[in-house]
Design an enzyme around this catalytic site. Sequence first.
Site, short mmCIF file in Angstrom:
data_model
loop_
_atom_site.label_atom_id
_atom_site.label_comp_id
_atom_site.label_asym_id
_atom_site.label_seq_id
_atom_site.Cartn_x
_atom_site.Cartn_y
_atom_site.Cartn_z
N HIS A 1 -12.69 59.30 42.08
CA HIS A 1 -11.54 59.34 41.18
C HIS A 1 -11.99 59.83 39.80
CE1 HIS A 1 -10.15 55.58 43.66
NE2 HIS A 1 -10.05 56.70 44.36
N TYR B 1 -16.74 47.91 34.85
CA TYR B 1 -16.59 49.13 34.04
C TYR B 1 -15.65 48.88 32.86
CZ TYR B 1 -12.63 49.92 37.32
OH TYR B 1 -11.50 49.79 38.10
#
Length: 477
Positions: free
Chosen positions: A68, A131
């Site tokens: 992605h 993240y």
Amino acid sequence: MSAAQHGIEQTPIPGLLVISLPVHVDNRGWFKENWQREKLISLGLPDFGPLQNNISFNAKAGTTRGIHAEPWDKYVSVAVGRIFGAWVDLRDGPTFGQRFCMDLGPDTAVFVPRGVGNGFQTLEPETVYSYLVNEHWNARAQEEYVYLNAGDESAAIPWPIPLAEAELSEKDLHHPRLTSVVPMKPRRILVLGADGQLGRALRQALPEAEFRDRSRFDLSDDAAFATVEWSRYSTVVNAAAYTDVDGAETALGRRAAWRINATAVSRLTEVAARHRLILIQVSTDYVFDGASGPHTESEPPSPLGVYGQSKAAGDAAVATLERHYIVRTSWVVGEGKNFVRTMASLAARDISPTVVNDQYGRLSFATDLAAGIAHLLKSQAPYGTYNLTNSGPSTSWAEVAAEVYRLMGKEPAMVTPVPAAEYFSGRAAAPRPANSVLALDDIVASGFEPPDAFSALDAYLIADPGRSHQAELQDRA
């Protein structure tokens, strides 16, 4: 697991950085500083301004996620376990399709710039993947995602566990091959005030930008700010302003000037800070009292009237941004109503005007002003304030008018020079700086040489002698 020193390495994908993180181990386990802004920035990590922290728990080894590419930057790391990370550049440009892979444990993080596809496969059960991102997720932003099939043959990602044996989502199984991927476009430049003289000139200087006039973005309307997906832009050029100098001295005009030139610009500054935008604010000689000159970029503001005061307030807000350009100009001439067009129209009709002869400055042609702004962006000149007008000696309004008459084939003596006190006697007029000359040393030092004002005036009129007169007639219609 060693306690390595902090370090940053560039990968074959531009902007994709590998960060070594010291891990401190003792009998209780281990500790690390996963994100330490000051240290990492000093090593060369972009100050990307993370806003959201996401954590992915993966129960099985072989769990595979991605690829992605998202419209924001990411800082990825592992809290527990190990992963195989895979990144593919899905940005529009020469490195589209470039691949990079490596194993990650708690001692390594990766900075993933906007548009680079990110994927991983867990190598151990119960792996925790973390993240940081610098935008809040929203449905509109998801429309900009770019996806790549993890099994794409041209990317040839060497997954440690074959994808046929791995755990993937149904959605990830059906992402497109690289040959069908539409690359992510870079962030754009947004120009506000596109219907003004400078806005029109910027269309030529910044053809890749998006332009919004007041009908598409009204700076004075707080609700307008929510209609823009700011994360799609890298830069905002604010060429919109309340510029009715005399009107600003009235009760209604004063409110409008402060609302547009100060309050709205402050709001725009907040948006720029939130989305890490470069903000270019177009300022004016009216922030000075004109008692002496030339005015330098470092001179403190000393505005005489409401217009200058409101512009100075907006400038002060913009100056708080790290990434900003305040472009200060004067006596703008472009496509639209302006002093030169008015004088050319009068000359064409053999009318003798009375013009002020004790206010001095330099003309700023919108095309040259736009070229200077484009130069600051493209050259990545140091952020800060720049004076930007055409060059040449200072002139009075009366001298400019006389030169217009000469270039129109008329007798310059048709222009009658008078002092400002006489010209404005009995009129409701705002105070004006007597000396509007702006020092150009800094813009020249940046590599931009503003053309001579009277040479530009010649080109403006001689290229089409009837243009100014016709435009003036249209403006009156």
